[in-house]
Structures are given as C-alpha cells and as structure tokens.
Design a protein around this motif. Structure first.
Motif: not given
Length: 295
Positions: A90-101
């Motif tokens: 869950r955390g890795a997916a959320i953080a990846q969304v943040g980096t791509s934003i």
C-alpha cells in the motif's frame, strides 16, 4: 567463460498461474481513470458546475465503485485488492503515485516555461531538461546507499523531503532564471530516483514468488495514474490561474508575468500535495535494506 544461452529458458510451471484476463476489471479501471482526469481538465473549459463536468465526476465515482465491487467478487481479479492489506504494498503504491505527480507536473510546466515564456526552440527546451536525465542516471548509487544505510522507510521519507522541497524551490525559481531552475531540477530528480527505486524494490519484494509480475504491474500502474493526475492538475491550475488558451508565438511581458505567477502557485500546491502523499506512503514501508527487485 560461460556462453550465452541460445534461447530463453522455459518458465517453471510452479511459478505461473492460470488466471484468465479480467476484461471487465480492465475496462472499469480505464473508465474511472479517464473520466477522473477529464473532470479535472473540463472544469476550466465548461465550468465546475456544468452538466458535463458533474456527469464525468459521477461517472468516475461509479466506475471506481464498480471496479472495487467487481474485483472483490470475481474469482480471478485483475488486481487482488487484498494485497493492499500489506502496508508495504500500500505504501509503495501511494508513494509512487506521489513521485509521478511531481515528475509529470514539473515536466509539463517547464516545457511551457522554456518554449513559450522563454521563447526557446523545441531543441533548446529539450536540452534544458538534461539535468533531470543526467541526475536520474547518476543518482542510483545514492538511492541504494540511503536504502542500505537507513532502511526503506527512512530513505523514502528523505526522498519525499527532496521532492517537496524541490517543488517549493521551483515555485521560487520560476522567475529567477534557468540556473536556479536547474538546481532544483537536480534535487527533484534525486528525490524521484530515491522514492521510485525503493518503492519498486519494496513492492515487488512484498509479493509472493508467483505474483511478482503483479507487483511490477502495480508499480507501473501507480506511476501511470500519478502521471495522468499530475498532468491534469498542473494543466488545470495553469488554465485557471493564467488563461484557458495559451497563444502561439512569442508571449508579451504581461502574459509571461501572469504565467510565472500561476506557475509559482501551481508548484507550491504540488509541493504540499506531493509531500503529503509521498510521506504518507513512505511511512507505511518497513525497515528492509534490500536494493534488488527480488522477493
């Protein structure tokens, strides 16, 4: 000396699954993401209270709800939502969304900045992005060092700090010339490489041995979602803060000043959004020090 094999060895049947394609799940996910991004961009053009925008927003919510309902009930889901019970996934997916934003927002905003506000040619504008590309290559050892030294959670928080701080720096740098922008492009990319590398390793490593392909796909999907959202958000903010139609050719000084002001606000907002999303995801990771994408 070992010789290269003449062909790729066959997969071990024990490492494979016989799941069928979940076409309804794929269609619903595409519909939810597409309508969600359209809602963000159409609000400026049609008005946030207009029928098409509300219809799109409702459609996105319904499609998302239907996707979740379907994935929980189908015996062979495209995305087993149970994997999100694992904090690392869950955390890795959320953080990846943040980096791509962050990456999509900066790339979109700076292309407009270089080609239109500065009046540079496409070639020169492309070369102006070299700090991003070069740092992305050179920063890999640093991201691996941070993971080995502090563990995934702390290293990812450090990377998230670089992201948020760099976006805040870009908000200041937009009207202070290219050298100032280039400095924060470098620090931004350090944050991108750190979070992207650690989260990819953590996500794949958290998957069962016969589900690592799902982990890789989830990692890529999180980045694609973040890219779509980041592009939609920065485009919407610039359209709302500057103008809905950017004129071709050389801009006048008034429009350039207005664009810089809108860009400054947009990057400041992104700094807050990306900082919150990335830190939120990073804090859910564990203290693993792995740096290879293997379970």
């Amino acid at each position: 000396m070992d010789r290269c094999p003449a062909r790729v060895p066959a997969d071990d049947p024990q490492d494979l699954t016989g799941d069928r394609l979940d076409l309804p799940g794929a269609a619903l996910s595409i519909l939810a993401i597409g309508l969600g991004c359209y809602t963000l961009t159409a609000g400026v053009e049609h008005g946030w209270t207009s029928g098409p925008v509300w219809a799109s927003a409702v459609g996105a919510a319904v499609a998302l709800g239907a996707f979740v309902w379907h994935e929980r009930r189908t015996p062979e889901p495209m995305l087993d939502l149970g994997v999100f019970a694992d904090g690392t996934v869950r955390g890795a997916a959320i953080a990846q969304v943040g980096t791509s934003i962050a990456m999509a927002g900066v790339m979109f905003g700076l292309i407009l900045h270089f080609q239109y506000a500065y009046g540079w040619s496409p070639m020169r504008a492309g070369l102006a992005n070299l700090p991003l590309i070069i740092t992305m290559i050179l920063a890999t050892p640093l991201s691996e060092y941070l993971a080995k030294r502090f563990g995934h959670r702390i290293a990812c928080v450090i990377g998230a700090g670089f992201l948020a701080g760099s976006l805040a720096g870009l908000a200041w740098a937009v009207d202070h010339g290219y050298p100032a922008i280039a400095v924060f492009m470098v620090t931004l990319t350090i944050g991108l490489r750190t979070v992207m590398t650690i989260c990819a390793v953590a996500l794949v490593g958290a998957m069962p041995s016969n589900r690592t392909s799902i982990g890789t796909a989830l990692n890529d999907s999180a980045q694609e979602i973040g890219t779509s959202v980041g592009t939609a958000v920065i485009g919407t903010m610039i359209a709302a803060l500057v103008t809905t139609s950017l004129p071709p050719g050389v801009w006048g000084s008034d429009l350039v000043a207005s664009f810089f002001r809108g860009e400054r606000i947009a990057f400041a907002v992104l700094a807050v959004v990306v900082g919150v999303v990335s830190v939120w995801g990073a804090l859910a990771l564990n203290d693993s020090r792995a740096t290879d994408e293997h379970p």
